[in-house]
Write an enzyme that holds these catalytic residues in place. Structure first.
Site, PDB file in Angstrom:
ATOM      1  N   MET A 172       0.828  -1.205   0.000  1.00 50.94           N
ATOM      2  CA  MET A 172       0.000   0.000   0.000  1.00 50.94           C
ATOM      3  C   MET A 172       0.864   1.258   0.000  1.00 50.94           C
ATOM      4  O   MET A 172       0.357   2.364   0.028  1.00 50.94           O
ATOM      5  CB  MET A 172      -0.914  -0.004   1.219  1.00 50.94           C
ATOM      6  CG  MET A 172      -1.816  -1.227   1.234  1.00 50.94           C
ATOM      7  SD  MET A 172      -2.887  -1.275   2.659  1.00 50.94           S
ATOM      8  CE  MET A 172      -4.185  -0.156   2.139  1.00 50.94           C
ATOM      9  N   ASP A 173       2.191   1.062   0.029  1.00 47.44           N
ATOM     10  CA  ASP A 173       3.083   2.229   0.036  1.00 47.44           C
ATOM     11  C   ASP A 173       3.867   2.265  -1.277  1.00 47.44           C
ATOM     12  O   ASP A 173       3.571   1.522  -2.199  1.00 47.44           O
ATOM     13  CB  ASP A 173       4.034   2.175   1.238  1.00 47.44           C
ATOM     14  CG  ASP A 173       4.757   0.836   1.318  1.00 47.44           C
ATOM     15  OD1 ASP A 173       4.677   0.034   0.346  1.00 47.44           O
ATOM     16  OD2 ASP A 173       5.412   0.583   2.340  1.00 47.44           O
ATOM     17  N   ASP A 174       4.852   3.120  -1.356  1.00 50.95           N
ATOM     18  CA  ASP A 174       5.593   3.254  -2.612  1.00 50.95           C
ATOM     19  C   ASP A 174       6.740   2.261  -2.697  1.00 50.95           C
ATOM     20  O   ASP A 174       7.875   2.609  -2.999  1.00 50.95           O
ATOM     21  CB  ASP A 174       6.084   4.693  -2.775  1.00 50.95           C
ATOM     22  CG  ASP A 174       4.911   5.634  -2.958  1.00 50.95           C
ATOM     23  OD1 ASP A 174       3.950   5.228  -3.635  1.00 50.95           O
ATOM     24  OD2 ASP A 174       4.944   6.744  -2.408  1.00 50.95           O
TER      25      ASP A 174
END
Ligand code: WT7
Length: 673
Positions: free
Chosen positions: A538-540
């Protein structure tokens, strides 16, 4: 974040193979549930009893966990087995030898070339090598708490050097042999490692990897950053072999020493440094959403219990097993399921130096047949790549010894799961999809293969001591069938304790999103039967062939190139790698967008990070889609990176400062040609 494939059938079920259940450590769902409950409700007894199988120089006074995950209540901290003193190397080696396993095979070392000098090492032989290494490090002045960087190929010296550090209480920092000089230098400087252990080089299939020359360069770069490496120990892997002239490197008098000379005259016994349960065992760098890699710090006793227990229960380890984990010790999988987990269990395992496709695409299966491997652990990306070569390379080898197949690194797509099950496992083996992270040290979610019926594509249920929850965007725990952010309510024993030298960053990176919880960074669904399904980061962070790569790291490598003004990197679905690296690049004002630059940009990323981070695609972006406040709209970039970008709904783009950049990106799309 990769999109969860909506077509997954969440009801398809594969029953526990009965012959496996018959002798498994945990034989039924009821038994699993009871043990799980005990591990959470009465950790004192559950983990305490298990811990007492090990040697404690000073017994612990409390099992734990003692912890705070709520920043509002003070600093985040966690500990297990307070008051105890022990040693990982002692428990992996001496303890097994005392139990009579001295002559038991610990490691079958399988070289890159089929006809090279493969060798096997008993527990006693590994202990001797570890002691020589440990004595040499001590003679060098390395003491408890000092960091040692290890940049080695997959030879027996790699786990031996790790265990030697553990024996004397030094903290190892293994850097994967695929990292570049820049990346190695950064890690040496951050850890302040005065000693670096490397090799002259290694053959990877038919290509040499210049480990020593990269180390030389890294030492120079470190010196430019004000840090001096005092000793480089060099394993002569290719020295004296027909490949010797394939590697070129310098020799710095007074700094460099051949490993044979370094350890050669040392005694084969070495006393043990007893360390506290929470003394650091190792650090391992991993990627996060910001540019700088994070030095994940693991400590002693909890890590010991976590890797021991998952090896025993998830892989249902039995004395007659032969284990083969195809990971490199440069990643957490190799730490936990080559160096520590198997050795703590007294297991026999294969250590493989080469690659799955050399000399032919059936190398893994040849190795399985040669050593009668029972338990095989690899990554979905390898399975997908090997699927492409069809079934014959698998079936021409005798794989009848296999009973359990493991998967790790990224969600395994049901198609790969079923191929693994049917073709590699002959339809009779259990499959354990294991979900975990560098940070967690050992498995979080995985089926216990003798107890749990599996659903292809699901990592099934939490391991003992792992208390997961799924939260909505507001941080509220969801019940039953749901989808959201995967978090932990409490630390399992092998959880990381901090980021090396930066506890504040540790709190911000993992505990700032949801108060009172550790955030894994992963999205997750729970189905109506309670099975967990990972849906991607869900993050980069993108997951390329099971390697975690921060998009920010690739971006900073790109902007370091003189002509580049700005870069934005996203992942896109890739057949084999899971995710590929897609880079939008803006050049400086007045520069010409010449495709001849693209290979140079790719080369730049290889040099600054490593070959495994090489971009798949470069997309010229005279402008990037930004909001009026200047934030790049990655959601839009992810969609434009898809093969069917023309029919993608880009969503609301009305907040873009300049909506026309989107049309320009579509017009000069690299996939359009
Ligand atoms: C990230 C951790 C754990 C050792 C190898 C990677 C993804 C890992 C699975 C799995 C779905 C998985 C997650 C996780 N991941 N295993 N079985 N199913 N996703 O370690 O480099 O620390 O990466 O890999 O996104 O957060 P890592």
């Amino acid at each position: 974040m990769s999109d969860f494939n909506q077509e997954v059938d969440m009801s398809e079920m594969f029953k526990v193979p009965e012959q496996l259940r018959a002798k498994a450590h945990v034989k039924s769902m009821e038994e699993y549930r009871a043990m799980y409950k005990a591990s959470i409700e009465d950790p004192e007894t559950f983990w305490g009893d298990m811990a007492r199988e090990f040697h404690w120089e000073t017994p612990f006074t409390k099992v734990g966990p003692t912890f705070n995950f709520d920043r509002a209540k003070g600093p985040v901290h966690m500990s297990w087995f307070d008051g105890g003193k022990t040693n990982l190397a002692y428990n992996c080696l001496d303890r097994n030898i005392e139990k009579g396993l001295g002559d038991r095979m610990a490691i079958h070392y399988e070289c890159n070339d089929m006809d090279d000098q493969h060798a096997s090492f008993t527990y006693t032989q590994v202990l001797e090598l570890v002691c020589k290494f440990a004595n040499a490090l001590k003679a060098e002045g390395v003491t408890k708490g000092d960091r040692v960087s290890i940049y080695l190929p997959m030879t027996v010296e790699l786990p031996a050097a790790m265990l030697a550090c553990a024996r004397i209480g030094a903290v190892h920092s293994v850097v994967f042999g695929g990292f570049s000089a820049d990346a190695l230098a950064g890690r040496i400087v951050d850890a302040q490692s005065k000693v670096v252990i490397t090799a002259d080089g290694v053959m990877r299939a038919t290509k040499p990897v210049q480990l020593k020359s990269i180390t030389d360069k890294a030492c120079e770069l470190a010196e430019l950053q004000g840090f001096k490496v005092e000793r480089v120990v060099c394993v002569g892997r290719l020295k004296g072999t027909p490949y010797a002239d394939q590697v070129k490197h310098d020799w710095v008098e007074g700094r460099d020493v051949w490993c044979n000379d370094f350890i050669g005259s040392q005694p084969a016994t070495c006393g043990v440094e007893w360390v506290a349960s929470e003394d650091p065992l190792f650090m391992l760098y991993t990627s996060g959403s910001t540019g700088r890699p994070k030095g994940v710090l693991h400590t002693t006793a909890g890590y010991m219990l976590g890797t021991f227990a998952t090896m025993k229960y998830v892989f249902d380890y039995q004395m007659e097993d032969t284990f083969f984990c195809t990971a490199d010790c440069g990643w957490i999988t190799g730490h936990s399921y080559i160096t520590y987990g198997p050795m703590l269990n007294g297991a026999t395992q294969v250590l493989f130096e080469g690659v799955p496709t050399h000399p032919e695409v059936d190398r893994f299966w040849k190795i399985c047949a040669k050593y009668k491997v029972t338990t095989f652990y690899t990554a979905p990306t390898a399975i997908r790549a090997l699927m492409k070569s069809g079934e014959e390379p698998v079936t021409r080898n005798d794989l009848s010894s296999l009973r359990l197949l493991g998967s790790v690194g990224e969600p395994i797509n049901p198609e790969a799961w079923k191929w693994y099950h049917r073709v590699v496992g002959g339809g009779r083996c259990a499959i354990a999809d294991t979900y975990w992270q560098t940070e967690t040290g050992s498995h979080l979610l995985a089926p216990l293969v003798g107890a749990v019926d599996c659903k292809p594509g699901s990592a099934c249920f939490p391991f003992f001591g792992v208390e997961v929850a799924i939260l909505d965007d507001k941080g509220v725990e969801l019940e039953g069938e749901c989808s959201g952010s995967l978090v932990l309510r409490r630390p399992p024993p092998s959880m990381m304790r901090s980021l090396y030298g930066d506890h504040q960053r540790f709190e911000e990176a993992y505990f700032s999103q949801f108060n009172g919880y550790y955030f894994t960074g992963d999205g997750c669904k729970r189905d109506k039967d309670g099975y967990y399904w990972l849906t991607g980061r869900m993050d980069d962070v993108i997951n390329v062939s099971g390697h975690r790569i921060g998009t920010a790291e690739v971006e900073s490598a790109l902007v370091a190139f003189p002509n580049v003004a700005e870069a934005a990197v996203v992942g896109f679905p890739h057949d084999i790698k899971g995710e590929g690296i897609y880079c939008y690049v803006t050049l400086n004002e007045g520069e010409e967008y010449d495709d001849a630059l693209k290979p140079k940009l790719k080369q730049q990323v290889r040099e600054m990070i490593g070959a495994f981070a090489t971009p798949d695609e470069i997309h010229w972006a005279p402008g990037l889609p930004k909001t009026r406040s200047g934030k790049i709209m990655r959601r839009v970039l992810r969609k434009i990176a898809l093969p069917d970008y023309l029919t993608q709904d880009l969503g609301d783009t009305s907040t873009l400062a300049d909506p026309s950049v989107v049309d320009v990106l579509k017009a000069n799309h690299p996939r359009a040609a």
